[in-house]
Scaffold this motif. Structure first.
Motif, mmCIF file in Angstrom:
data_model
loop_
_atom_site.group_PDB
_atom_site.id
_atom_site.type_symbol
_atom_site.label_atom_id
_atom_site.label_comp_id
_atom_site.label_asym_id
_atom_site.label_seq_id
_atom_site.Cartn_x
_atom_site.Cartn_y
_atom_site.Cartn_z
ATOM 1 N N HIS A 129 -3.886 1.067 -2.798
ATOM 2 C CA HIS A 129 -4.392 1.404 -1.483
ATOM 3 C C HIS A 129 -5.411 0.385 -0.992
ATOM 4 N N HIS A 130 -5.279 0.022 0.264
ATOM 5 C CA HIS A 130 -6.216 -0.896 0.895
ATOM 6 C C HIS A 130 -6.901 -0.174 2.053
ATOM 7 N N CYS A 180 0.844 -1.186 0.000
ATOM 8 C CA CYS A 180 0.000 0.000 0.000
ATOM 9 C C CYS A 180 0.885 1.244 0.000
ATOM 10 N N HIS A 239 -7.496 0.042 5.830
ATOM 11 C CA HIS A 239 -6.790 -0.467 7.015
ATOM 12 C C HIS A 239 -7.729 -0.415 8.210
HETATM 13 ZN ZN LIG Z 1 -2.868 2.196 3.059
#
Ligand SMILES: [Zn+2]
Length: 181
Positions: free
Chosen positions: A178-179, A132, A181
């Motif tokens: 991007h994940h 990420c 979180h």
């Molecule tokens: Zn992230």
């Protein structure tokens, strides 16, 4: 193979088993690698003759006998994480992986559900950000993990011990993005 090395290998295998990183069916491969290095132990010889479909009923009496003979005691959570980290560092130095930060990924898998190991917990936290872009990844931590002191085991024994844990790594580099979180 000297007695100290047999003892180290058994300690690492028993520790891996206790952390869910080595299954009964993995013992025959480990035992074969020890025999080929010249280990002389009737229980190890018998383990080597089992199939990969062996279950705990088959392996446990033999493993327990070998561990008793070599006075193996599985260390606490912190120490056992460090032991497995040293094993995987040896394996990764010998056979690089296709993924970034393999040590962090491997040790992260040891963290849940108990989080009793500081090292495993630290890897668990770091792993979440590896793929990420939202934060700077601290690669010095991974470098530190990869340079942990060697266990001094032969390449075939290291490989047999490390195989089950290594098989938990992704086989291709995960996509970067991007994940949540
Ligand atoms: Zn992230």
């Amino acid at each position: 193979m000297d007695d100290a090395s047999v003892r180290t290998a058994l300690l690492v295998a028993r520790t891996a088993e206790s952390r869910g990183c080595l299954r009964p069916g993995d013992w025959p491969d480990v035992a074969v690698s020890l025999l080929l290095e010249g280990a002389e132990d009737p229980a190890i010889a018998e383990l080597a003759g089992l199939s990969r479909q062996a279950n705990g009923w088959d392996t446990e009496p033999l493993v327990a006998a070998a561990c008793e003979r070599h006075e193996i005691l599985v260390p606490n959570c912190d120490e056992s994480t460090i032991l497995l980290a040293r094993l995987m560092a040896d394996d990764i130095r010998a056979r690089p992986t296709v993924v970034t930060a393999p040590m962090t990924r491997l040790l992260a898998g040891l963290a849940p559900p108990d989080f009793e190991s500081d090292l495993a917990s630290r890897c668990f936290t770091a792993e979440e950000y590896l793929d990420c872009g939202c934060t700077e990844v601290d690669l010095s931590f991974e470098a530190e993990l990869q340079s942990m002191p060697t266990l001094g085991l032969s390449a075939p024994v290291t490989q047999a011990l490390a195989r089950p844990l290594r098989s938990t790594l992704p086989t291709t580099q995960p996509a970067y993005g991007h994940h949540e979180h």
